[in-house]
Write an enzyme that holds these catalytic residues in place. Structure first.
Site: not given
Ligand code: PBG
Length: 325
Positions: A196, A248
């Site tokens: 991520k 992601k």
């Molecule tokens: C963290 C989380 C995020 C997203 C999904 N889970 C935000 C982040 O890490 O800043 C982002 C999902 C999206 O932008 O569609 N709980």
């Protein structure tokens, strides 16, 4: 000399193109992320994500039924609580919004789709970080792990088939797996957000969950410059017992999806995130691109890169188009 090989021969008709298509996209490949807001009397539109709402508990149940009817592979739930605190305690409360919504959804649709839950503290903390903070204001990895374990148990007991740890703490999969096993939930699966990146494309999500975050997540999410490090993250999560791994965002990291697909022996998911959604919606609203074609092209591209599963806010709509083919 005229060419002997003429690739155009196989592009002549829709039937020929269908016959030789290398990548398929089916409703079952798609997972719909959904937001549910505590205390909402009606669904609240998310301005930066046209067409996406913060659901009420009731509208969430109905929307999940629609998703099941469209044949999507699963849903991923995010809770938007009214109260936040330093420790994110709302995440552990069985009556907290996410756990309550998981119970609603599981009782509504049972095992007819795969119910997943975001396992992270950022929606519940008043500072908006994915973990609890130490006395210096840094995210405390190991204290966060203990909370993640309890959160996983609470989510599974509320009805999640799969928990999705997204906080990028080191050791999170092992901690959650151990907590689930100790509580007798050997059957509950972990979809690890293994890879991520700290991304600008999360922007609209911050509105979607009323994020309290000031600052950034660069001490725990990955640097977009790094691809080799993604393989390390994925390998650690696999060693810790991840049943599936996720990359992601998706669109700016297609090479990473490919290399994780090539090294992993479990299903690989990719998350087409809020900013990827917003970009296409905004360009389409201006008449600059053909929205539906652009959506299918990006989803196909993510599949082609190697994702078995794609999380996308267009899951139900795209499934509808695919069902008509
Ligand atoms: C963290 C989380 C995020 C997203 C999904 N889970 C935000 C982040 O890490 O800043 C982002 C999902 C999206 O932008 O569609 N709980």
């Amino acid at each position: 000399m005229f060419p002997e090989q003429r690739p155009r021969r196989l592009r002549r008709t829709p039937a020929l193109r269908r016959l030789v298509a290398e990548t398929s996209l089916e409703p079952r490949h798609l997972v719909l992320p959904m937001f549910v807001r505590e205390g909402a009397a009606e669904p609240i539109p998310i301005t930066s994500m046209p067409g996406v709402v913060q659901h009420t508990r009731d509208s969430l149940r109905k929307a999940v039924v629609e998703a099941v009817e469209a044949g999507v592979g699963g849903v991923m739930l995010f809770g938007v609580p009214l109260e936040h605190d330093a420790e994110g305690t709302g995440s552990l409360d069985p009556n907290g919004i996410l756990n309550a919504a998981l119970r609603d959804v599981r009782s509504e649709v049972g095992d007819s789709t795969v119910i997943m839950s975001d396992l992270c503290l950022d929606e519940f903390t008043d500072h908006g970080h994915c973990g609890v903070l130490d006395e210096h204001g840094d995210v405390d990895n190991d204290r966060t792990l203990r909370i993640y374990g309890e959160m996983g148990v609470a989510q599974v007991e509320a009805g999640a088939h799969v928990v999705g740890p997204s906080g990028m703490m080191d050791g999170q999969v092992a901690a959650i797996r151990a907590a689930l096993d100790r509580a007798g939930h050997q059957d509950a699966a972990v979809l690890a957000y293994a890879v991520k990146y700290a991304s600008a494309f999360y922007g609209p999500f911050r509105e979607a969950v009323d994020s309290q975050l000031k600052g950034d997540r660069k001490t725990y999410q990955q640097d977009s410059a790094n691809a080799r490090e993604a393989l390390l993250e994925a390998r650690l999560d696999l060693d810790e017992g991840a049943d599936m791994v996720m990359v992601k965002p998706a669109g700016a990291y297609l090479d990473v999806i490919r290399s994780v697909r090539d090294m992993a022996d479990v299903p690989v998911a990719a998350y087409q995130i809020s900013g990827e959604y917003a970009m296409i919606e905004a360009a389409a609203a201006n008449g600059w691109i053909d929205r539906d074609r652009a959506v299918l092209e990006t989803l196909t591209g993510i599949r082609r890169a190697g994702a078995d599963i794609v999380l996308t806010y267009w899951a139900v709509e795209a499934a509808g188009w695919l069902n008509q083919r």
